[in-house]
Motif scaffolding. Structure first.
Motif, short mmCIF file in Angstrom:
data_model
loop_
_atom_site.label_atom_id
_atom_site.label_comp_id
_atom_site.label_asym_id
_atom_site.label_seq_id
_atom_site.Cartn_x
_atom_site.Cartn_y
_atom_site.Cartn_z
N CYS A 1 36.07 42.46 49.08
CA CYS A 1 35.94 41.34 50.04
C CYS A 1 35.94 41.83 51.48
O CYS A 1 35.15 41.37 52.31
CB CYS A 1 37.07 40.33 49.83
N GLU B 1 28.67 30.46 52.76
CA GLU B 1 28.45 31.43 51.69
C GLU B 1 29.54 32.49 51.69
O GLU B 1 30.06 32.87 50.64
CB GLU B 1 27.05 32.06 51.84
N ARG B 2 29.90 32.97 52.89
CA ARG B 2 30.90 34.04 52.98
C ARG B 2 32.26 33.56 52.48
O ARG B 2 32.96 34.27 51.76
CB ARG B 2 31.00 34.53 54.43
N TYR C 1 35.46 35.49 44.55
CA TYR C 1 35.70 36.88 44.13
C TYR C 1 37.20 37.12 43.93
O TYR C 1 37.62 37.77 42.97
CB TYR C 1 35.13 37.86 45.15
N HIS D 1 32.08 33.01 48.65
CA HIS D 1 32.03 34.27 47.92
C HIS D 1 33.42 34.90 47.85
O HIS D 1 33.88 35.32 46.79
CB HIS D 1 31.05 35.25 48.56
N ILE E 1 33.50 34.99 40.71
CA ILE E 1 32.32 35.73 41.19
C ILE E 1 32.66 37.20 40.99
O ILE E 1 33.76 37.64 41.34
CB ILE E 1 32.06 35.44 42.68
#
Lengths: 400, 400
Positions: B348, B385-386, B393, B389, B398
């Motif tokens: 990340c 999106e960031r 994650y 994600h 993800i």
């Protein structure tokens, strides 16, 4: 296995290789001052467990950390006991004896920065010798034996005045003498510590290049700042340094990155610089820990120096060092005549709702650094005025 | 003397009237969850002394606070003992019995928000009655006696489905039922707590208006945000709410400020709202403490909700609530199948050096809120999106 994950991690990173049970790492910080306090603050959001070795339960950081060991960092047994259960050891100050750090490393505890790097921030003689060896521009300097040797050193250059520094133990103007004659050069030799003589540099201003480097070699460079001193103590930092030639700024950043690499620094490195009248930069001092010239990053950069120091010592990818505002100004709050500054909050906060106050929980003593303020914005004059006003009002030198 | 300065301050503020010896105030927070953890983090720079009443020494906030009392907030003696030496008491949650808060007030301890305000966040029946009385638009609602009465309530409007809520004890979807028939309406009555029926609002989206109010009546309003829920739990918050009619945004802020004033709220107030298809806003819930819909302010606003909550309960001037970025997105990190999320930091942080991670130090359990991430920038799609994600994650949904 990555060394920095500590004993609890038994498998390499990777989505398939998740261990059944791991814990977040424990960062052990030696020293209970404000740098530890602010590093703890920056570590909280990362879920990092923070352990402190502090001289006293009343120390700045000890007031706000859960897991505090009160003890003497000069005692190896105390250090070893403290280091048990830590995944990495790092520092609020540079005073831990090198041989103790080597002993911890021999015990298998990662020490960041390591003793071979840290010695350059502990011993100005070692630092100057090493910077000479790797071709980093420094003020003219050499170790001097006695006052007569200081005269000889002066005569080798432009004469007096000369700066004398004990190679160990100095900070914030302590352990530093500005001498105009051989007669004035006696005091520095009284402590029995080797003395370094340096030319008095004809500088335009002082700059600082702050970078952070991780064990696997990733590094980030903060914008070069201007640092204004009063009586040998940092007073104001402006980020970025106003009107600095971009080429010179780039050179300063490259220099700091090169020093970090050559010396094997892990964590935050502050390189204090002189900008000379003839457009050169010379290295004044090195600090291998979060540094006063980087406090502006708490409110002015995407990632603060404290957060990046934590990430670096854990060998995590580093955060973006870029500024979030056109200008950020930091002013130190020094102790004045008022024993408590809390009452001044009313005025300061009402006057400037954007003001960022950072107090250290220290008792006020005249001249002692007890906090700092950060301001930011698009108009440098305004940003400077707001920071100076708040710092002066908190200290008591401005009364309206 | 200002009440909020506590017993240690013996003279009024003013440069001439400085007391010889004062101490920074002690804020006592009841509850050891992540809101207390982040409030402590925000109080450190102000030099505020923070004291915690926690259920367990392993609670989220208890891990990072020096002065922790482990005890049961439902026990008045425990609360009284905890409150001794605190200059003000505030809350991580709304579960402290109203009569205990009155007892603390009778002891002379400032309680903020006070019991007369807090009851509106504790009891949904009291809240709805009060909002009706002051003319605040709410979903159609009334207290219902039994399943047959639920059918009657449905028939009074557009029929089923109907939302049922126990008036006390619910959070994050707990204590809330979505019922399609009288048959489905039995469970809510089993607890023996009064049940509130509400129409199922045909809303476009959920919004939240976050404001902070101080005892002397100063108040600041954060930008209205959009809050997206998944399975009744907050998933994503976008600040400011995209494409929100500025007039409606202003109305929502004014509504929140008016509610705070009418109810005498001190500290942070979150007003959760429905934006209806026909362009109205209706109040869904109230929370009188830092709130999930305000977590974006940590990285996205000049002053975070946590810092402003501390300033409010101490009756200090409030900080600027304005955003620092065009868009800020917060995504909650819920527990998934991986017991520890630290390993995911590598990916990340390397993928997004601007990512802001906030973990709570909690053991991972599926569906449990264990942290959140903030992202900010100029391009909403990218910022969304960031955040998504990183949250995905960390959770493990993800994998690349």
């Amino acid at each position: 296995m990555r060394e920095s994950r500590g004993g609890a991690v038994t498998e390499p990173p990777g989505r398939g290789g998740y261990p059944k049970r791991v814990t977040f790492p424990v960062v052990g910080m030696v020293g209970g001052g404000q740098l530890a306090r602010m590093t703890h603050e920056a570590g909280i959001p990362l879920g990092i467990k923070f352990k402190l070795l502090s001289d006293s339960p009343q120390d700045s950081a000890a007031q706000v950390v859960r897991d505090v060991v009160v003890g003497d960092y000069r005692d190896l047994d105390t250090l070893r006991e403290f280091a048990r259960g830590c995944d990495v050891i790092t520092f609020d100050h540079e005073h831990v004896p090198t041989e103790h750090l080597r002993a911890l490393e021999a015990d298998g505890i990662p020490v960041r920065p390591g003793p071979d790097a840290l010695v350059h921030a502990q011993d100005k003689g070692v630092m100057r010798a090493r910077l000479d060896a790797i071709g980093v521009p420094c003020p003219r300097h050499r170790i001097v034996a006695d006052p007569a040797d200081v005269s000889a050193f002066a005569a080798e250059g432009d004469g007096f005045p000369v700066i004398l520094k004990t190679v160990r133990g100095g900070y914030d103007g302590k352990g530093v003498w500005f001498v105009r004659s051989e007669d004035e050069a006696r005091d520095p030799f009284l402590a029995g510590v080797p003395v370094l003589a340096e030319e008095k540099v004809d500088f335009v201003r002082e700059l600082a290049a702050n970078i952070v480097r991780s064990p696997h070699g990733q590094a980030v460079a903060y914008p070069v700042v201007e640092s204004r001193q009063v009586d040998g103590v940092c007073d104001t930092v402006i980020a970025p340094a106003p009107d600095l030639d971009p080429e010179l700024a780039g050179k300063a950043q490259e220099l700091a990155l090169r020093i970090a690499q050559e010396l094997g620094v892990v964590g935050h490195l502050a390189v204090e610089l002189f900008e000379t009248r003839d457009g050169r930069i010379l290295v004044n001092e090195l600090a291998m820990r979060p540094h006063n010239s980087g406090h502006w990053t708490q409110d002015g950069a995407v990632t603060s120096q404290f957060a990046n120091h934590v990430r670096a010592v854990l060998d995590l990818p580093l955060g973006d060092p870029r500024p979030r505002a056109t200008w950020t100004v930091m002013c130190n709050v020094l102790g004045g005549d008022y024993p408590d500054m809390y009452q001044a909050y009313l005025h300061c906060m009402a006057r400037d709702p954007q003001l960022k106050i950072h107090m250290y929980g220290k008792d006020v003593k005249p001249g002692r650094k007890v906090g700092h303020v950060n301001t930011y914005g698009d108009d440098l004059d305004d940003v400077l005025e707001r920071a100076r006003h708040a710092a002066g009002y908190l200290r008591g030198t401005i009364v309206e």
